[in-house]
Design a protein around this motif. Structure first.
Motif, PDB file in Angstrom:
ATOM      1  N   VAL A  18       0.831  -0.985   0.100  1.00 60.40           N
ATOM      2  CA  VAL A  18       0.091  -0.216   0.106  1.00 60.40           C
ATOM      3  C   VAL A  18       0.911   1.293  -0.137  1.00 60.40           C
ATOM      4  N   ALA A  19       0.737   2.412  -0.749  1.00 61.93           N
ATOM      5  CA  ALA A  19       1.064   3.651  -0.910  1.00 61.93           C
ATOM      6  C   ALA A  19       0.399   4.989  -0.169  1.00 61.93           C
ATOM      7  N   VAL A  20       0.796   5.227   0.772  1.00 61.57           N
ATOM      8  CA  VAL A  20       0.119   6.185   1.480  1.00 61.57           C
ATOM      9  C   VAL A  20       0.403   7.447   0.907  1.00 61.57           C
ATOM     10  N   LEU A  21      -0.147   8.183  -0.118  1.00 64.98           N
ATOM     11  CA  LEU A  21      -0.351   9.874  -0.581  1.00 64.98           C
ATOM     12  C   LEU A  21      -1.043  10.106   0.349  1.00 64.98           C
ATOM     13  N   GLN A  22      -0.241  12.074  -0.181  1.00 66.37           N
ATOM     14  CA  GLN A  22      -0.992  13.424   0.590  1.00 66.37           C
ATOM     15  C   GLN A  22      -1.647  14.003  -0.819  1.00 66.37           C
ATOM     16  N   ALA A  23      -3.102  13.670  -1.173  1.00 70.02           N
ATOM     17  CA  ALA A  23      -2.999  14.867  -2.566  1.00 70.02           C
ATOM     18  C   ALA A  23      -3.662  16.338  -1.506  1.00 70.02           C
ATOM     19  N   LEU A  24      -3.558  17.098  -2.222  1.00 71.14           N
ATOM     20  CA  LEU A  24      -3.716  18.862  -1.574  1.00 71.14           C
ATOM     21  C   LEU A  24      -4.080  19.290  -2.598  1.00 71.14           C
ATOM     22  N   ASP A  25      -5.779  19.579  -2.483  1.00 68.35           N
ATOM     23  CA  ASP A  25      -6.074  20.490  -3.626  1.00 68.35           C
ATOM     24  C   ASP A  25      -5.525  21.995  -3.601  1.00 68.35           C
ATOM     25  N   LYS A  26      -4.971  22.464  -3.794  1.00 70.80           N
ATOM     26  CA  LYS A  26      -4.432  24.351  -3.542  1.00 70.80           C
ATOM     27  C   LYS A  26      -5.460  25.636  -4.092  1.00 70.80           C
ATOM     28  N   ILE A  27      -6.971  24.476  -4.831  1.00 69.68           N
ATOM     29  CA  ILE A  27      -7.871  25.854  -4.075  1.00 69.68           C
ATOM     30  C   ILE A  27      -8.265  26.393  -2.998  1.00 69.68           C
ATOM     31  N   THR A  28      -8.733  24.923  -2.634  1.00 69.67           N
ATOM     32  CA  THR A  28      -9.594  24.860  -1.577  1.00 69.67           C
ATOM     33  C   THR A  28      -9.266  24.227  -0.466  1.00 69.67           C
ATOM     34  N   ALA A  29      -7.318  24.428  -0.345  1.00 67.08           N
ATOM     35  CA  ALA A  29      -7.038  24.069   0.633  1.00 67.08           C
ATOM     36  C   ALA A  29      -7.367  22.314   1.262  1.00 67.08           C
ATOM     37  N   ARG A  30      -7.520  21.655   0.609  1.00 66.57           N
ATOM     38  CA  ARG A  30      -8.028  20.466   0.873  1.00 66.57           C
ATOM     39  C   ARG A  30      -6.901  19.801   0.727  1.00 66.57           C
ATOM     40  N   VAL A  31      -6.737  18.636   2.286  1.00 69.39           N
ATOM     41  CA  VAL A  31      -5.775  17.682   2.297  1.00 69.39           C
ATOM     42  C   VAL A  31      -6.549  16.768   2.319  1.00 69.39           C
ATOM     43  N   LYS A  32      -5.912  15.460   1.826  1.00 67.24           N
ATOM     44  CA  LYS A  32      -6.394  14.233   2.165  1.00 67.24           C
ATOM     45  C   LYS A  32      -5.284  13.028   2.163  1.00 67.24           C
ATOM     46  N   ARG A  33      -5.501  11.922   3.052  1.00 68.74           N
ATOM     47  CA  ARG A  33      -4.326  11.318   2.196  1.00 68.74           C
ATOM     48  C   ARG A  33      -4.911   9.956   1.747  1.00 68.74           C
ATOM     49  N   LEU A  34      -4.776   9.584   0.872  1.00 68.67           N
ATOM     50  CA  LEU A  34      -5.347   8.716  -0.295  1.00 68.67           C
ATOM     51  C   LEU A  34      -4.451   7.408  -0.146  1.00 68.67           C
ATOM     52  N   PRO A  35      -4.507   6.224   1.114  1.00 68.36           N
ATOM     53  CA  PRO A  35      -4.648   4.754   0.443  1.00 68.36           C
ATOM     54  C   PRO A  35      -4.416   3.926  -0.343  1.00 68.36           C
ATOM     55  N   VAL A  36      -3.322   4.047  -1.117  1.00 74.91           N
ATOM     56  CA  VAL A  36      -3.629   2.956  -2.629  1.00 74.91           C
ATOM     57  C   VAL A  36      -3.292   1.554  -2.574  1.00 74.91           C
ATOM     58  N   HIS A  37      -3.670   0.861  -3.034  1.00 78.44           N
ATOM     59  CA  HIS A  37      -2.643  -0.751  -3.017  1.00 78.44           C
ATOM     60  C   HIS A  37      -2.046  -0.440  -4.242  1.00 78.44           C
ATOM     61  N   VAL A  38      -1.217  -1.174  -3.897  1.00 84.27           N
ATOM     62  CA  VAL A  38      -0.232  -1.976  -6.235  1.00 84.27           C
ATOM     63  C   VAL A  38      -1.406  -2.391  -6.436  1.00 84.27           C
ATOM     64  N   GLY A  39      -1.153  -1.700  -7.544  1.00 88.78           N
ATOM     65  CA  GLY A  39      -1.415  -2.038  -8.998  1.00 88.78           C
ATOM     66  C   GLY A  39      -3.280  -1.605  -9.057  1.00 88.78           C
ATOM     67  N   GLN A  40      -3.244  -0.601  -8.444  1.00 90.71           N
ATOM     68  CA  GLN A  40      -5.035  -0.154  -8.136  1.00 90.71           C
ATOM     69  C   GLN A  40      -4.903   1.278  -8.781  1.00 90.71           C
ATOM     70  N   VAL A  41      -5.641   2.133  -8.541  1.00 88.58           N
ATOM     71  CA  VAL A  41      -5.762   3.343  -8.855  1.00 88.58           C
ATOM     72  C   VAL A  41      -6.701   4.346  -7.444  1.00 88.58           C
ATOM     73  N   GLY A  42      -6.098   5.001  -7.488  1.00 90.51           N
ATOM     74  CA  GLY A  42      -7.120   6.337  -6.805  1.00 90.51           C
ATOM     75  C   GLY A  42      -6.727   7.466  -7.523  1.00 90.51           C
ATOM     76  N   THR A  43      -8.509   8.434  -6.924  1.00 91.98           N
ATOM     77  CA  THR A  43      -8.623   9.374  -7.456  1.00 91.98           C
ATOM     78  C   THR A  43      -8.854  10.672  -6.248  1.00 91.98           C
ATOM     79  N   PHE A  44      -8.546  11.650  -6.706  1.00 91.49           N
ATOM     80  CA  PHE A  44      -8.632  13.095  -5.720  1.00 91.49           C
ATOM     81  C   PHE A  44      -8.797  13.874  -6.622  1.00 91.49           C
ATOM     82  N   GLY A  45     -10.040  14.535  -7.058  1.00 93.68           N
ATOM     83  CA  GLY A  45     -10.454  15.622  -8.202  1.00 93.68           C
ATOM     84  C   GLY A  45     -10.562  14.650  -9.259  1.00 93.68           C
TER      85      GLY A  45
END
Length: 184
Positions: free
Chosen positions: A64-91
């Motif tokens: 599992v990769a733990v990613l951190q995503a930032l929306d620069k417009i709204t300042a929203r921060v989210k942690r995304l756990p994504v399994h290897v071989g799978q797709v995660g979405t943010f915005g």
């Protein structure tokens, strides 16, 4: 004058002594053993270290990769756990994790993930990043996007990603305000 004579004689004797020593060494037979070397104190033998499980610099594949995503417009921060071989979405981003590796505990801490990030805001999705991202150096291979930032936080084998420090402790429950009892 006497001082100069003594000094000259001392120098001459030393020179003759050195010449005679070097001449004696040249006269050794060819099959004679070499002269003994001066002994150098060697440190006591140390017990060999136990070999480590992995050679230095080897990283462990994680699930599992733990990613951190930032929306620069709204300042929203989210942690995304994504399994290897799978797709995660943010915005509008789709993040495919191809590999996630972590340094063993005895090495300096490091996590790296191979990501392919596509932006699907147009009809034809466009790949905006493909490569390794490192947790310790996010600017080393950063994704360039006007709205979003993605960075690697950790690689783990757990299916539950570690919570951020802000959400780790629950917020205290509000205390209802009480009015003092009226005096009678």
């Amino acid at each position: 004058m006497r001082f100069l004579a003594v000094r000259f004689l001392t120098g001459a004797l030393l020179a003759l002594g050195l010449v005679s020593v070097s001449a004696a060494q040249d006269e050794l037979p060819k099959d004679a053993p070499p002269p003994p070397k001066p002994s150098i104190a060697t440190p006591p033998a140390q017990a060999p270290e136990e070999p480590s499980a992995l050679p230095p610099g080897t990283m462990i594949d994680e699930q599992v990769a733990v990613l951190q995503a930032l929306d620069k417009i709204t300042a929203r921060v989210k942690r995304l756990p994504v399994h290897v071989g799978q797709v995660g979405t943010f915005g509008t981003l789709s993040i495919l994790v191809d590999a996630c590796r972590k340094a063993p505990p005895e090495d300096s801490p490091e996590s790296a993930a191979f990501l392919t990030i596509t932006d699907g805001k147009s009809d034809a999705p466009q790949t905006i990043f493909s490569g390794w991202m490192f947790a310790s150096s996010p600017a080393l291979s950063a994704m360039d996007h006007p709205v979003y930032d993605i960075s690697v936080v950790d690689c783990t084998s757990d299916t539950i990603a570690p919570a951020s420090a802000a959400s780790a402790s629950p917020a205290p429950a509000p205390v209802p305000a009480t009015k003092p009892a009226p005096a009678h």
